[in-house]
Design an enzyme around this catalytic site. Structure first.
Site, PDB file in Angstrom:
ATOM      1  N   GLU A  39      22.747  -5.185  74.101  1.00 20.08           N
ATOM      2  CA  GLU A  39      23.459  -4.519  73.012  1.00 20.08           C
ATOM      3  C   GLU A  39      22.616  -3.396  72.411  1.00 20.08           C
ATOM      4  O   GLU A  39      21.649  -3.649  71.701  1.00 20.08           O
ATOM      5  CB  GLU A  39      23.830  -5.530  71.915  1.00 20.08           C
ATOM      6  CG  GLU A  39      24.751  -6.634  72.368  1.00 20.08           C
ATOM      7  CD  GLU A  39      26.143  -6.134  72.740  1.00 20.08           C
ATOM      8  OE1 GLU A  39      26.586  -5.098  72.180  1.00 20.08           O
ATOM      9  OE2 GLU A  39      26.774  -6.765  73.596  1.00 20.08           O
ATOM     10  N   GLU A  80      25.568  -8.091  63.363  1.00 20.82           N
ATOM     11  CA  GLU A  80      25.648  -7.546  64.725  1.00 20.82           C
ATOM     12  C   GLU A  80      25.644  -8.661  65.761  1.00 20.82           C
ATOM     13  O   GLU A  80      26.332  -8.567  66.785  1.00 20.82           O
ATOM     14  CB  GLU A  80      24.512  -6.562  64.988  1.00 20.82           C
ATOM     15  CG  GLU A  80      24.570  -5.919  66.369  1.00 20.82           C
ATOM     16  CD  GLU A  80      25.885  -5.214  66.661  1.00 20.82           C
ATOM     17  OE1 GLU A  80      26.321  -5.255  67.838  1.00 20.82           O
ATOM     18  OE2 GLU A  80      26.488  -4.616  65.758  1.00 20.82           O
ATOM     19  N   GLU A  87      32.783 -10.005  70.600  1.00 22.72           N
ATOM     20  CA  GLU A  87      33.126  -9.141  71.720  1.00 22.72           C
ATOM     21  C   GLU A  87      32.952  -9.853  73.056  1.00 22.72           C
ATOM     22  O   GLU A  87      33.809  -9.757  73.941  1.00 22.72           O
ATOM     23  CB  GLU A  87      32.283  -7.869  71.688  1.00 22.72           C
ATOM     24  CG  GLU A  87      32.665  -6.932  70.567  1.00 22.72           C
ATOM     25  CD  GLU A  87      31.870  -5.634  70.579  1.00 22.72           C
ATOM     26  OE1 GLU A  87      31.075  -5.416  71.517  1.00 22.72           O
ATOM     27  OE2 GLU A  87      32.055  -4.836  69.651  1.00 22.72           O
TER      28      GLU A  87
END
Length: 128
Positions: A39, A80, A87
């Site tokens: 990420e 995050e 996701e």
């Protein structure tokens, strides 16, 4: 010999005490490693934390203000991780475009936007 990979989550359940803590620590470190490797947003936020936290520690502010200056960027890292988990889960279920998938991903993104706004507001209010 390749490491053993559990395919059934029940094999990972039932630990208690020190074994549970050790396993949980390992899972947490694996999650941080996965976020760092996969990420870009996590890496960028980590860099932001590596800048802001030492600056907060060096500033002439009260203890309470220092805590807020440190917690706000850390909160963004936490958000995050959740956003990336959402996701990954949505993508695991299906890569097909679906309104609920979009909604879940958009809400994760909105949470991160609010976490970033928290950093700006916290630092802005304390410094100005």
């Amino acid at each position: 010999m390749p490491p053993r990979v559990e395919t059934d989550a029940t094999a990972l359940k039932g630990h208690s005490g020190i074994a549970r803590i050790a396993n949980a620590t390992g899972y947490s470190l694996a999650g941080l490693k996965a976020a760092y490797r996969g990420e870009a947003a996590f890496r960028q936020l980590l860099l932001l934390n590596l800048v802001l936290i030492p600056v907060a520690c060096a500033m002439d502010v009260t203890r309470g203000e220092r805590v807020l200056l440190i917690v706000a960027p850390l909160a963004s890292l936490i958000v995050e991780l959740f956003n990336s988990a959402i996701e990954a889960t949505v993508d695991r279920v299906s890569l097909a475009i679906h309104p609920l998938s979009k909604q879940a991903k958009d809400m994760g993104s909105a949470a991160q936007m609010l976490a970033l706004l928290l950093i700006v507001l916290t630092w802005g209010i304390i410094l100005l």
